[in-house]
Design an enzyme around this catalytic site. Sequence first.
Site, PDB file in Angstrom:
ATOM      1  N   CYS A  41       0.834  -1.197   0.000  1.00 42.34           N
ATOM      2  CA  CYS A  41       0.000   0.000   0.000  1.00 42.34           C
ATOM      3  C   CYS A  41       0.868   1.245   0.000  1.00 42.34           C
ATOM      4  O   CYS A  41       2.095   1.183   0.039  1.00 42.34           O
ATOM      5  CB  CYS A  41      -0.895   0.048   1.242  1.00 42.34           C
ATOM      6  SG  CYS A  41      -1.877  -1.434   1.516  1.00 42.34           S
ATOM      7  N   LEU A  55      -2.859  -2.089  -2.623  1.00 42.35           N
ATOM      8  CA  LEU A  55      -2.628  -3.079  -3.675  1.00 42.35           C
ATOM      9  C   LEU A  55      -2.898  -4.432  -3.028  1.00 42.35           C
ATOM     10  O   LEU A  55      -2.154  -4.891  -2.173  1.00 42.35           O
ATOM     11  CB  LEU A  55      -1.177  -2.996  -4.176  1.00 42.35           C
ATOM     12  CG  LEU A  55      -0.772  -3.958  -5.303  1.00 42.35           C
ATOM     13  CD1 LEU A  55      -1.525  -3.632  -6.586  1.00 42.35           C
ATOM     14  CD2 LEU A  55       0.730  -3.896  -5.542  1.00 42.35           C
ATOM     15  N   SER A  56      -3.970  -5.070  -3.400  1.00 42.18           N
ATOM     16  CA  SER A  56      -4.466  -6.252  -2.680  1.00 42.18           C
ATOM     17  C   SER A  56      -3.627  -7.480  -3.014  1.00 42.18           C
ATOM     18  O   SER A  56      -3.574  -7.914  -4.175  1.00 42.18           O
ATOM     19  CB  SER A  56      -5.931  -6.506  -3.042  1.00 42.18           C
ATOM     20  OG  SER A  56      -6.714  -5.364  -2.778  1.00 42.18           O
ATOM     21  N   ILE A  57      -2.990  -8.051  -1.981  1.00 47.18           N
ATOM     22  CA  ILE A  57      -2.134  -9.227  -2.159  1.00 47.18           C
ATOM     23  C   ILE A  57      -2.584 -10.366  -1.256  1.00 47.18           C
ATOM     24  O   ILE A  57      -2.681 -11.519  -1.683  1.00 47.18           O
ATOM     25  CB  ILE A  57      -0.656  -8.875  -1.853  1.00 47.18           C
ATOM     26  CG1 ILE A  57      -0.181  -7.701  -2.715  1.00 47.18           C
ATOM     27  CG2 ILE A  57       0.233 -10.098  -2.038  1.00 47.18           C
ATOM     28  CD1 ILE A  57      -0.172  -7.951  -4.192  1.00 47.18           C
ATOM     29  N   ILE A  58      -2.825 -10.068   0.030  1.00 46.55           N
ATOM     30  CA  ILE A  58      -3.259 -11.057   1.010  1.00 46.55           C
ATOM     31  C   ILE A  58      -4.651 -10.679   1.490  1.00 46.55           C
ATOM     32  O   ILE A  58      -4.924  -9.509   1.778  1.00 46.55           O
ATOM     33  CB  ILE A  58      -2.274 -11.138   2.196  1.00 46.55           C
ATOM     34  CG1 ILE A  58      -0.924 -11.691   1.727  1.00 46.55           C
ATOM     35  CG2 ILE A  58      -2.834 -11.992   3.332  1.00 46.55           C
ATOM     36  CD1 ILE A  58       0.133 -11.728   2.812  1.00 46.55           C
ATOM     37  N   ASP A 101      -2.657  -9.656   7.246  1.00 39.31           N
ATOM     38  CA  ASP A 101      -1.508  -9.455   8.124  1.00 39.31           C
ATOM     39  C   ASP A 101      -1.593  -8.110   8.844  1.00 39.31           C
ATOM     40  O   ASP A 101      -0.982  -7.916   9.894  1.00 39.31           O
ATOM     41  CB  ASP A 101      -0.186  -9.594   7.368  1.00 39.31           C
ATOM     42  CG  ASP A 101      -0.106  -8.743   6.104  1.00 39.31           C
ATOM     43  OD1 ASP A 101      -1.113  -8.105   5.731  1.00 39.31           O
ATOM     44  OD2 ASP A 101       0.968  -8.714   5.474  1.00 39.31           O
ATOM     45  N   SER A 114      12.978 -10.488  -5.597  1.00 37.76           N
ATOM     46  CA  SER A 114      14.249 -10.024  -6.175  1.00 37.76           C
ATOM     47  C   SER A 114      15.395 -10.473  -5.271  1.00 37.76           C
ATOM     48  O   SER A 114      15.187 -10.879  -4.133  1.00 37.76           O
ATOM     49  CB  SER A 114      14.254  -8.504  -6.335  1.00 37.76           C
ATOM     50  OG  SER A 114      14.618  -7.868  -5.124  1.00 37.76           O
TER      51      SER A 114
END
Length: 836
Positions: free
Chosen positions: A2, A50-53, A99, A361
């Site tokens: 985010c 930014l939706s990830i989990i 989280d 990375s």
Amino acid sequence: MCGIAGWYARGAASVTHAVVAAQCRTIRHRGPDDEGILVDGDFGFGMRRLSIIDIAGGHQPIESPDGRHAIVFNGEIYNHLELRRELAPLGHAFRTHSDTETILAAWRQWGDAAWQRLDGMFAAAIWDRAERRLTLARDPLGIKPLYVTRQNGGLAFASELKALLPLPGHRFDVDRQAVHDVFSFGHIRTDRSIYAEVATLPPGHLLTIGAEGEAEIRPYWRPAYRQDPRLSDADWIEAMREHLLKTVERHLLADVEVGAFLSGGIDSSAVVAAMARLTGAPVKTFTIGFPVERYNEAPYAEAVARHLGTTHTTRIVDLAAARDLLPELQRCYDEPFADPSAVPTWYLSRLAREQVKVVLSGDGGDELFMGYKRHLTERAVGRMPALARHAARGILSLPPTPVRQWNRVLQRWQKAVGTAGLPDGASRFFAKTQITSMALRERVLDPELFAEFDGPGAYERLRDEYFPDPAAAISPDGLDQFAYADLTLNLPCAMLTKVDRASMANSLEVRVPLLSPVFVDWAMGVPQDMKVRGKTGKYILREAIKPWVPDGIVDRRKQGFQIPLAEWFDGDFGDYARELWHDSGAADLGFLRSGEVDALFAEHREGKRDHGRFLYALSMFSLWWTDRKAAPVEAPAPVAVTPRTPAVAANDPLPAAPGRRLATFGRAAAMAAMLFLGWGLHDVVGPVFRAPAQASSFVDEAVMSHRATLLRAAMRLEPGVAAFDRTAMERATGIAMPALPAGWKLLDVQVYPSAGGPSIGLAVQSERGERFSIFGMKAETPGGPTPALDKRLDDQVAYWEEGHLAFAVVGTLEAKRLLQLAAMLEPARPAAKTIT
């Protein structure tokens, strides 16, 4: 992942939803999927997500069950499921799988001790409604950014500088030391920003501020070297594999597909190889390449991808298009940022975002395991006798050569050797990581600005600012000090800043498994001889992944993202940059001496000096000022430029002014210091120093023949000629230089007198466009035979002897290719050997 922003006015004003929304709009690129805002009287904060989990349930801000506490958070916590298993028996009930909720519960349970229990990257803000207290925290290594400004009795914060600018009643004046940072290091050192009123929260620190009193900032985590139990090499290498797999596995936690950056270097290959062993499906990997061979790592990345069975995408970027990206790129950083590798990083992020939201990375491997060439240099410097270290600094006074290619190498040589006389590794770190020399800054900076932050003792003052008493606080070992400074200062200020802004500008989350605090803690206990072995950095990591990657990958010379700065500023882009410098108004600010800057453009175009790094920094500063010139700025008054009188007339072949020549002993001692470091023939021709008696006569010849820095050319042929009269050259010098194969181009010829007879240097371009040099010299001097080249010289040399003559093909190419080039020379020569 985010972006977060907020303002605690502390009674000075009511914070409105509109103000916080304006802050969040500026960082929409960091989180295009969702927005959330909370306003509570004189406090408000918000986020872009930014939706990830927990894509459906992870909306922020998240509030505690009793409504007292609320959190916004940028980042990912990879051990949050483990923490939940600890917290649930303690009475914490969770409504989401996010989280973010785990962090808030952990903080409510353990207070500020919770921050050091988090394994992840983060910038977080927690609001306590009851106590009217704000807590900010940033991850241990500084992967995620967090800016803070304290004005008008209040405090505001944001993931990016641009999110502070909408705040009413706030000033943003240019910080003089930050400007000095830009032209010294190419970026701004924490905890400064380009604005005097804005600071970064340092990595591993937290900030608390209540309704009254001052903000309190304190560390909660610091890396520390330690002596772990001694293990065998095999046990250390196996432990490396286990820890690598564990940290990569944790970083795969996501509700979306995770890809990877892959350059074909050690670090990214290690991460991708671990991913391939842990996942059941092919990993999506991404590489950016360039159409010029010496800047293109794509073939190596593709070899690794084939070996590991990844789904690989390569995109070749036109260098002219990359140059045109600069205005947009600079806008990502909100302040002057002059690391040219940001260009390929931006393109790589855009490429990856076309297919995935998250990538891993390999950042951090060089800092943890001493993989930079400067680490090898520092180790050699630390082993030098004190007399040789101090004598080496005399190399700084050597003047330019008439050959463009050699001038660029001379500058790298001077930068490496000139730091040797500094007292410790921490001081040498600041000297070695600068993009400009102090002499250049004295020439171009406003005299008051230079006097304020440069001059005698400047590097020691920087050491005292960041690492007071490094022998006690870090380690008595100079290389340990140097690498620690790389990890704790250069990494967050340069590398991680570069990646965060370039990736988030493209709404891509980049995770760095090698910078998990758990992994870093373990790596700090790995003994130095497992990190640097002989002339090889990252030894333990190379050995660990050797069975996982194609043959030859672990033995590759480090390349990294490079772009052709010198060539850019030679051509039309140099004209554009100069116009930008003047038209943007940056030339009128008074920080730089405009006449001297114009002289640098001319010197670069003429090949007298490679000023590419400075001119790139100047371009990015000018582009930044173009966007920000409406803001109030406190800058010194412009300084009148007084033309300088050259120390030597242009046609004078023997510069004899003090400081332009080294005395005989100083010359020999300085050369001995350089040779002790083990640089290759492309840096200096000569033996590893064994005794002054051996070196004194040979040193004169080596310095004069290879660099032409103590003597101007005795004979100059026109550059760009297609051929030269080899017979006449041999008759004049006694050296029969090889004939060039068809398709090769002779760029320049130099003949240099010396005590042992003339020496010849040819600047050459192969049929592939590769540029390198061919040197011929007498193998004997009046004082006796020339000492043989030592194996401790660099491997960028193909060398052979023929009778009383010595020849070498020298360039920044792979050793195998140099041998091929040597074999193509006619007449047939004895087999060349590489110096490794």
